[in-house]
Design an enzyme around this catalytic site. Structure first.
Site, PDB file in Angstrom:
ATOM      1  N   ASP A 290       0.922  -0.816  -0.540  1.00 50.79           N
ATOM      2  CA  ASP A 290      -0.501   0.079  -0.084  1.00 50.79           C
ATOM      3  C   ASP A 290       0.770   1.269   0.002  1.00 50.79           C
ATOM      4  OD1 ASP A 290      -2.276   1.698  -0.217  1.00 50.79           O
ATOM      5  OD2 ASP A 290      -2.821   1.275   2.015  1.00 50.79           O
TER       6      ASP A 290
ATOM      7  N   ARG B  71       0.461   7.504  -2.767  1.00 49.82           N
ATOM      8  CA  ARG B  71       0.482   8.295  -2.468  1.00 49.82           C
ATOM      9  C   ARG B  71       1.954   8.729  -2.596  1.00 49.82           C
ATOM     10  NH1 ARG B  71      -1.427   5.911   3.477  1.00 49.82           N
ATOM     11  NH2 ARG B  71      -1.539   4.515   1.722  1.00 49.82           N
TER      12      ARG B  71
ATOM     13  N   ASN C 168     -10.351  -3.087  -6.773  1.00 51.67           N
ATOM     14  CA  ASN C 168      -9.728  -2.004  -7.904  1.00 51.67           C
ATOM     15  C   ASN C 168      -9.950  -1.810  -8.923  1.00 51.67           C
ATOM     16  OD1 ASN C 168      -6.418  -3.348  -6.117  1.00 51.67           O
ATOM     17  ND2 ASN C 168      -7.608  -1.662  -5.396  1.00 51.67           N
TER      18      ASN C 168
HETATM   19  C1  FPP Z   1      -2.370   0.246  -2.993  1.00 54.83           C
HETATM   20  O1  FPP Z   1      -1.420   1.532  -3.723  1.00 54.83           O
HETATM   21  C2  FPP Z   1      -1.237  -1.056  -3.897  1.00 54.83           C
HETATM   22  C3  FPP Z   1      -1.924  -1.450  -5.646  1.00 54.83           C
HETATM   23  C4  FPP Z   1      -3.406  -0.885  -5.692  1.00 54.83           C
HETATM   24  C5  FPP Z   1      -1.371  -1.953  -6.660  1.00 54.83           C
HETATM   25  C6  FPP Z   1      -0.506  -2.617  -6.561  1.00 54.83           C
HETATM   26  C7  FPP Z   1       0.536  -3.009  -7.224  1.00 54.83           C
HETATM   27  C8  FPP Z   1       2.316  -3.278  -7.319  1.00 54.83           C
HETATM   28  C9  FPP Z   1       2.678  -2.575  -6.356  1.00 54.83           C
HETATM   29  C10 FPP Z   1       2.302  -3.799  -8.572  1.00 54.83           C
HETATM   30  C11 FPP Z   1       3.194  -5.340  -8.189  1.00 54.83           C
HETATM   31  C12 FPP Z   1       3.847  -5.728  -9.108  1.00 54.83           C
HETATM   32  C13 FPP Z   1       3.881  -7.263  -9.667  1.00 54.83           C
HETATM   33  C14 FPP Z   1       4.358  -7.416 -10.757  1.00 54.83           C
HETATM   34  C15 FPP Z   1       2.971  -8.134  -8.587  1.00 54.83           C
HETATM   35  P1  FPP Z   1      -2.620   2.504  -3.323  1.00 54.83           P
HETATM   36  O2  FPP Z   1      -1.831   2.874  -4.847  1.00 54.83           O
HETATM   37  O3  FPP Z   1      -4.015   2.100  -3.111  1.00 54.83           O
HETATM   38  O4  FPP Z   1      -2.379   3.798  -2.712  1.00 54.83           O
HETATM   39  P2  FPP Z   1      -2.551   4.979  -1.841  1.00 54.83           P
HETATM   40  O5  FPP Z   1      -2.965   5.002  -0.985  1.00 54.83           O
HETATM   41  O6  FPP Z   1      -1.029   5.360  -1.897  1.00 54.83           O
HETATM   42  O7  FPP Z   1      -3.152   5.910  -3.493  1.00 54.83           O
END
Ligand code: FPP
Length: 243
Positions: free
Chosen positions: A17, A21, A65
């Site tokens: 997560d 940000r 998502n």
């Molecule tokens: C949540 O952070 C993250 C996700 C929804 C995506 C996670 C995916 C990856 C890190 C890519 C993984 C890649 C492979 C190849 C497995 P957010 O975007 O909700 O963060 P925020 O809360 O700060 O907006």
């Protein structure tokens, strides 16, 4: 650094997560945060395998998502594709330390070419034993339990199962994590303290570790800190404290 002589968790699950940000803080597009997050995912896999963790699970894309912008969803699907395309290369460079890859989640709704790559990756890596890497894509914990319940219903309908024979083990065996131990340690970076529909059945006795660092800044040192904290906890599984 890991503390000396500690017992490692057999299975660590991570909610990746804070990518959005991280990007916003730098004036970048959210997709740049995911790109960096995918690199961190690889680094953490390499490090976890080096220190001897046997099962790692990463929450990469939840059933919720899909509500994100098309640009963001497409960028995430492309990151999964790239990872799978490059898998052969990594297998060659990593012969003794191969990962057995599993995807947790529903295949329905995902692009068909991606599903094919996922199936191929699972088949190609099925005999690798160094570490199991579970990637939760199009995953929801409640949906996973509903899926298992439907499979049980079919067995009952076919007459191969009696309702009174349903056990916790028979449900566990129908989850996407079948044949793997439940996570001992669940890590959520970025300051949020929620489970967000992640491994809700399997998390029954997991220890939780929260960290303020955003996932794209997460390092092997952060993983060490989480493991050290885990090792200091007194896990009782409903029993009494050891004297
Ligand atoms: C949540 O952070 C993250 C996700 C929804 C995506 C996670 C995916 C990856 C890190 C890519 C993984 C890649 C492979 C190849 C497995 P957010 O975007 O909700 O963060 P925020 O809360 O700060 O907006």
């Amino acid at each position: 650094m890991l503390d000396k002589g500690i017992v490692l968790p057999a299975h660590i699950a991570i909610i990746m997560d804070g990518n959005g940000r991280w990007a916003k803080q730098r004036g970048l597009a959210r997709t740049e945060g995911h790109k960096r997050g995918a690199e961190v995912f690889r680094n953490i896999c390499t490090y976890a395998s080096r220190i001897g963790i046997k099962h790692m699970t990463f929450y990469a894309f939840s059933t919720e998502n899909w509500k994100r912008s098309e640009t963001e969803v497409t960028a995430l699907m492309n990151l999964f594709r790239n990872y799978l395309f490059e898998m052969e290369e990594r297998e060659a460079e990593n012969e003794s330390g191969g990962y057995c890859i599993h995807f947790l989640g529903a295949r329905e709704g995902l692009p068909s070419d991606l599903v094919k790559l996922m199936d191929q990756a699972e088949a190609r890596s099925a005999n690798k034993t160094h570490m199991h890497v579970n990637i939760a894509v199009n995953y929801g914990g409640r949906a996973e339990i509903v899926h298992a319940a439907k499979l049980l219903g079919e067995q009952i309908k076919a007459g191969t199962l009696q309702p009174q024979d349903i056990t916790e083990e028979s449900i566990s065996a129908l989850l996407y994590t079948a044949n793997q131990p439940d996570p001992d340690l669940i890590i959520r970076p970025s300051g949020e303290q929620r489970l967000s529909n992640f491994l809700i059945w399997q998390a029954a006795y997991a220890e939780f570790y929260y960290d303020d660092v955003l996932w794209p800044d997460f390092t092997p040192d952060d993983l060490d800190r989480a493991i050290n904290a885990f090792a200091r906890r007194d896990r009782r599984f409903g029993g009494v404290q050891q004297q």
